[in-house]
Scaffold this motif. Structure first.
Motif, PDB file in Angstrom:
ATOM      1  N   MET A 192       0.937  -1.364   0.091  1.00  9.99           N
ATOM      2  CA  MET A 192      -0.101   0.120   0.151  1.00  9.99           C
ATOM      3  C   MET A 192       1.071   0.939  -0.199  1.00  9.99           C
ATOM      4  SD  MET A 192      -3.565  -0.732   2.019  1.00  9.99           S
ATOM      5  CE  MET A 192      -4.252   0.761   2.238  1.00  9.99           C
ATOM      6  N   THR A 193       2.072   1.452   1.042  1.00 10.68           N
ATOM      7  CA  THR A 193       2.743   1.983   1.094  1.00 10.68           C
ATOM      8  C   THR A 193       3.120   2.841  -0.366  1.00 10.68           C
ATOM      9  OG1 THR A 193       3.341   1.872   2.826  1.00 10.68           O
ATOM     10  CG2 THR A 193       5.315   2.961   1.442  1.00 10.68           C
ATOM     11  N   ALA A 194       3.663   1.377  -1.304  1.00  9.15           N
ATOM     12  CA  ALA A 194       4.570   1.834  -2.332  1.00  9.15           C
ATOM     13  C   ALA A 194       3.412   2.346  -3.679  1.00  9.15           C
ATOM     14  CB  ALA A 194       4.836  -0.091  -3.161  1.00  9.15           C
ATOM     15  N   VAL A 195       2.672   1.095  -3.171  1.00 10.63           N
ATOM     16  CA  VAL A 195       1.412   2.285  -4.624  1.00 10.63           C
ATOM     17  C   VAL A 195       0.722   3.780  -4.193  1.00 10.63           C
ATOM     18  CG1 VAL A 195      -0.944   1.699  -5.482  1.00 10.63           C
ATOM     19  CG2 VAL A 195       0.200  -0.318  -4.887  1.00 10.63           C
ATOM     20  N   ALA A 196       0.740   4.092  -2.942  1.00  9.71           N
ATOM     21  CA  ALA A 196       0.611   4.771  -3.035  1.00  9.71           C
ATOM     22  C   ALA A 196       1.421   5.918  -3.006  1.00  9.71           C
ATOM     23  CB  ALA A 196       0.302   5.761  -0.807  1.00  9.71           C
ATOM     24  N   ARG A 197       2.717   5.602  -2.957  1.00  9.32           N
ATOM     25  CA  ARG A 197       3.762   6.710  -4.018  1.00  9.32           C
ATOM     26  C   ARG A 197       4.058   6.274  -5.174  1.00  9.32           C
ATOM     27  NH1 ARG A 197       7.838   8.642  -0.511  1.00  9.32           N
ATOM     28  NH2 ARG A 197       8.297   8.457   1.408  1.00  9.32           N
ATOM     29  N   GLN A 198       3.338   5.072  -5.735  1.00 10.10           N
ATOM     30  CA  GLN A 198       2.834   5.836  -6.682  1.00 10.10           C
ATOM     31  C   GLN A 198       1.906   6.763  -7.555  1.00 10.10           C
ATOM     32  OE1 GLN A 198       4.586   3.934  -9.935  1.00 10.10           O
ATOM     33  NE2 GLN A 198       3.657   5.094 -10.700  1.00 10.10           N
ATOM     34  N   MET A 199       1.541   6.186  -7.069  1.00  7.36           N
ATOM     35  CA  MET A 199      -0.498   7.764  -7.613  1.00  7.36           C
ATOM     36  C   MET A 199       0.238   8.774  -6.472  1.00  7.36           C
ATOM     37  SD  MET A 199      -3.265   5.431  -7.029  1.00  7.36           S
ATOM     38  CE  MET A 199      -4.222   5.981  -7.253  1.00  7.36           C
ATOM     39  N   GLU A 200       1.351   9.137  -6.537  1.00 10.54           N
ATOM     40  CA  GLU A 200       1.851  10.199  -5.563  1.00 10.54           C
ATOM     41  C   GLU A 200       0.336  10.899  -5.059  1.00 10.54           C
ATOM     42  OE1 GLU A 200       2.101  12.920  -8.938  1.00 10.54           O
ATOM     43  OE2 GLU A 200       4.077  11.888  -9.939  1.00 10.54           O
ATOM     44  N   LEU A 201       0.306  10.000  -3.443  1.00  9.29           N
ATOM     45  CA  LEU A 201      -0.562  11.158  -2.512  1.00  9.29           C
ATOM     46  C   LEU A 201       0.673  11.499  -1.801  1.00  9.29           C
ATOM     47  CD1 LEU A 201      -2.988   7.788  -2.050  1.00  9.29           C
ATOM     48  CD2 LEU A 201      -3.278   9.205  -3.203  1.00  9.29           C
ATOM     49  N   SER A 202       0.193  12.396  -0.756  1.00 14.02           N
ATOM     50  CA  SER A 202       1.086  13.295   0.310  1.00 14.02           C
ATOM     51  C   SER A 202       1.241  12.547   0.707  1.00 14.02           C
ATOM     52  CB  SER A 202      -0.066  14.347   0.825  1.00 14.02           C
ATOM     53  OG  SER A 202      -0.654  13.722   1.523  1.00 14.02           O
ATOM     54  N   THR A 203       2.692  12.962   1.470  1.00 14.95           N
ATOM     55  CA  THR A 203       3.370  11.895   2.384  1.00 14.95           C
ATOM     56  C   THR A 203       2.257  11.451   3.644  1.00 14.95           C
ATOM     57  OG1 THR A 203       5.155  13.258   1.803  1.00 14.95           O
ATOM     58  CG2 THR A 203       5.511  12.233   4.047  1.00 14.95           C
ATOM     59  N   ALA A 204       1.790  12.716   4.032  1.00 15.06           N
ATOM     60  CA  ALA A 204       0.390  11.823   5.116  1.00 15.06           C
ATOM     61  C   ALA A 204      -0.237  10.862   5.138  1.00 15.06           C
ATOM     62  CB  ALA A 204      -0.673  13.728   5.686  1.00 15.06           C
ATOM     63  N   GLU A 205      -0.783  10.567   3.361  1.00 16.13           N
ATOM     64  CA  GLU A 205      -1.613   9.650   3.011  1.00 16.13           C
ATOM     65  C   GLU A 205      -0.724   8.800   2.888  1.00 16.13           C
ATOM     66  OE1 GLU A 205      -5.001  12.261  -0.187  1.00 16.13           O
ATOM     67  OE2 GLU A 205      -2.803  11.995  -0.279  1.00 16.13           O
ATOM     68  N   VAL A 206       0.256   8.881   2.525  1.00 13.92           N
ATOM     69  CA  VAL A 206       1.553   7.389   2.254  1.00 13.92           C
ATOM     70  C   VAL A 206       1.683   6.684   3.648  1.00 13.92           C
ATOM     71  CG1 VAL A 206       3.551   6.815   1.811  1.00 13.92           C
ATOM     72  CG2 VAL A 206       2.624   8.289   0.125  1.00 13.92           C
ATOM     73  N   GLN A 207       1.802   7.943   5.305  1.00  9.63           N
ATOM     74  CA  GLN A 207       1.917   7.133   6.067  1.00  9.63           C
ATOM     75  C   GLN A 207       0.419   6.604   6.743  1.00  9.63           C
ATOM     76  OE1 GLN A 207       4.638   6.687   8.071  1.00  9.63           O
ATOM     77  NE2 GLN A 207       3.681   6.413  10.027  1.00  9.63           N
ATOM     78  N   ALA A 208      -0.489   6.784   6.012  1.00  8.95           N
ATOM     79  CA  ALA A 208      -1.483   6.636   6.645  1.00  8.95           C
ATOM     80  C   ALA A 208      -2.147   4.885   5.656  1.00  8.95           C
ATOM     81  CB  ALA A 208      -3.139   7.503   5.660  1.00  8.95           C
ATOM     82  N   ALA A 209      -1.530   4.709   4.058  1.00  6.73           N
ATOM     83  CA  ALA A 209      -1.809   3.693   3.668  1.00  6.73           C
ATOM     84  C   ALA A 209      -1.017   2.659   4.102  1.00  6.73           C
ATOM     85  CB  ALA A 209      -1.463   4.412   2.267  1.00  6.73           C
ATOM     86  N   GLY A 210       0.279   2.470   4.809  1.00  9.43           N
ATOM     87  CA  GLY A 210       0.705   1.822   5.213  1.00  9.43           C
ATOM     88  C   GLY A 210       0.004   1.249   6.677  1.00  9.43           C
ATOM     89  N   THR A 211      -0.380   2.650   7.321  1.00 10.49           N
ATOM     90  CA  THR A 211      -1.162   2.329   8.807  1.00 10.49           C
ATOM     91  C   THR A 211      -1.889   1.589   9.033  1.00 10.49           C
ATOM     92  OG1 THR A 211       0.258   4.034   9.768  1.00 10.49           O
ATOM     93  CG2 THR A 211      -2.153   2.856  11.036  1.00 10.49           C
ATOM     94  N   ALA A 212      -2.406   1.701   7.675  1.00  9.31           N
ATOM     95  CA  ALA A 212      -3.712   0.975   7.481  1.00  9.31           C
ATOM     96  C   ALA A 212      -3.679  -0.825   7.121  1.00  9.31           C
ATOM     97  CB  ALA A 212      -5.134   1.960   6.313  1.00  9.31           C
ATOM     98  N   GLY A 213      -2.662  -0.294   6.174  1.00  8.52           N
ATOM     99  CA  GLY A 213      -2.027  -1.816   5.509  1.00  8.52           C
ATOM    100  C   GLY A 213      -1.866  -2.502   6.641  1.00  8.52           C
ATOM    101  N   LEU A 214      -1.303  -2.077   7.919  1.00  7.25           N
ATOM    102  CA  LEU A 214      -0.225  -3.064   8.232  1.00  7.25           C
ATOM    103  C   LEU A 214      -1.535  -3.625   9.792  1.00  7.25           C
ATOM    104  CD1 LEU A 214       2.722  -3.675   9.362  1.00  7.25           C
ATOM    105  CD2 LEU A 214       2.222  -1.763  11.751  1.00  7.25           C
ATOM    106  N   LEU A 215      -2.390  -3.149   9.689  1.00  3.50           N
ATOM    107  CA  LEU A 215      -3.844  -2.994  10.584  1.00  3.50           C
ATOM    108  C   LEU A 215      -5.427  -3.536  10.668  1.00  3.50           C
ATOM    109  CD1 LEU A 215      -3.079   0.119  12.659  1.00  3.50           C
ATOM    110  CD2 LEU A 215      -2.401  -2.245  13.477  1.00  3.50           C
ATOM    111  N   HIS A 216      -4.757  -3.969   8.223  1.00  3.42           N
ATOM    112  CA  HIS A 216      -6.381  -4.354   8.019  1.00  3.42           C
ATOM    113  C   HIS A 216      -7.074  -5.758   8.551  1.00  3.42           C
ATOM    114  CE1 HIS A 216      -3.862  -6.769   5.540  1.00  3.42           C
ATOM    115  NE2 HIS A 216      -4.683  -6.997   5.171  1.00  3.42           N
TER     116      HIS A 216
END
Length: 422
Positions: A192-216
């Motif tokens: 999720m972190t890699a895809v969020a970066r590929q989609m050029e999301l903001s730094t905060a959104e990348v962090q949120a994506a990683g946290t959500a992936g870890l706890l999904h």
């Protein structure tokens, strides 16, 4: 108060709130920090960043700064160039694959080769697995949960993804059955972190994506083990029990005071773009962007991993099959996902135009069709060859990938040894 200043106006003592432009232009994982290190100041001035957002309420102001502006950073775009899933589905038999050679992988992410990152990624993965296992164990014992401890885990995984997106993602596919639950969480976080970066999301959104992936998948803590680990197809009744885990996870995350984004992804990572998913039957953009990203990443990791009831599909085969599931995924997110991993992900077995077999060991930063491969076998004589590394972007004219191959059809095992070699 937020101010936008030029990079040459930045000075020590300022609180950096963000960088103007794409995340790939700046040399830091964290976009928000107090600038105290002269080295970091030099990195900013030497980078491609032309403007910086500072927060004068948290650090020094600058007399030369531009006038104060509204206290919000420019919106980031999640748009991705179009690439039909049919292209991916056709790749096993197409020669060449019908994708324009100019289609780019996230080149600026890669600060070194996959092999250079593997050792560090292995350490990060091991630590992350331990932390997730401890979280799950504490939750089972009814102990108080502090999700703040997961922030550092997400940052370590994200930093590895920043250095090279494929190393961590490739490593987490190598797991034993008894550690699936924990490594799956780590893998989805990395994906999720890699895809969020590929989609050029903001730094905060990348962090949120990683946290959500870890706890999904925390809801699976409450799924009976006999259902969760059943070595065969679930009955309708058992599947109904399994389908409760998103809502059960939401209850846990609310108790732990998780973020709204994490709770949303936990509840909706099994929704499908055509509305046929669960638990709410949401469709299209009714599903949040992070949940649409999670849906792709969760499925990919599940089908490319060996489970008690199925053998793993290879990375390339997993992507090919996912491309055929019309209506399952957001097409735009799936395109970004393919661009992140490559049409021929690391570990893929491919047949070259020379009738030699090779394993993909790294992606080319500018062209998904010309990865680096390790040649090791002749398909004509069915005999091993002296191994050689081949950069297909620099190969002799005509030497290219013809198609994917299925390792099981050749009786190959432990191909990971080939792509893990330095």
């Amino acid at each position: 108060m937020l101010k936008k200043i030029t990079s040459d106006q930045v000075c020590l003592g300022m609180y950096i709130h963000g960088f103007e432009g794409s995340w790939i232009d700046h040399p830091f994982w964290k976009a928000r920090f107090l600038l105290q290190n002269p080295r970091d100041l030099g990195k900013i001035r030497d980078s491609a960043v032309t403007a910086v957002w500072i927060d004068s309420s948290k650090g020094l102001d600058c007399r030369a700064a531009a006038p104060a502006v509204a206290s919000e950073s420019p919106a980031s775009s999640a748009a991705t160039p179009a690439m039909s899933p049919a292209v991916v589905a056709a790749a096993p038999v197409a020669a060449p694959v019908a994708v324009a050679p100019s289609v780019k992988a996230p080149a600026a992410v890669r600060l070194g080769s996959c092999q250079q990152e593997l050792a560090q990624a292995a350490e990060v993965s091991t630590h992350a697995k331990y932390q997730v296992a401890r979280l799950f164990q504490d939750a089972r014992l009814g102990k108080a949960i502090d999700l703040g401890e997961m922030d550092a885990v997400v940052e370590q995984i994200s930093a590895s993804v920043l250095r090279h997106p494929s190393a961590m993602i490739s490593l987490t596919r190598l797991r034993t059955a008894d550690e699936y639950t924990y490594i799956h969480s780590v893998s989805v976080c990395a994906l999720m972190t890699a895809v969020a970066r590929q989609m050029e999301l903001s730094t905060a959104e990348v962090q949120a994506a990683g946290t959500a992936g870890l706890l999904h998948d925390v809801g699976k803590l409450l799924t009976p083990p006999e259902v969760l680990n059943k070595p065969g197809r679930l009955t309708d009744e058992e599947f109904s029990v399994m389908k409760r885990h998103p809502e059960q996870g939401v209850a846990l995350l609310q108790e732990w005071q998780a973020s709204a984004e994490t709770i949303d992804v936990c509840r909706h990572h099994h929704e499908k773009f055509d509305g046929s998913g669960y638990p709410d039957g949401l469709a299209g953009t009714q599903i949040s962007l992070l949940s649409r990203i999670a849906a792709v990443c969760d499925v990919y990791d599940a089908i490319s991993s060996t489970r008690p009831y199925k053998t793993a599909w290879s990375p390339a085969e997993s992507i090919r099959r996912m491309a055929e599931w019309t209506g399952h995924f957001d097409p735009q997110v799936f395109q970004a996902f393919v661009k992140t991993l490559g049409i021929y992900p690391i570990g893929s077995l491919v047949r070259l135009s020379t009738e030699q077999l090779a394993v993909v060991v790294d992606q080319h930063p500018d062209n998904l069709l010309t990865p680096k491969v390790r040649v090791f076998f002749s398909s004509r004589s069915r005999t091993p060859l002296p191994q050689r590394l081949l950069d297909l972007s620099r190969a002799p004219a005509g030497e290219r990938i013809l198609r994917r191959e299925l390792p099981e059809e050749w009786g190959f095992r432990n191909l990971e040894r080939l792509w893990q070699q330095a």
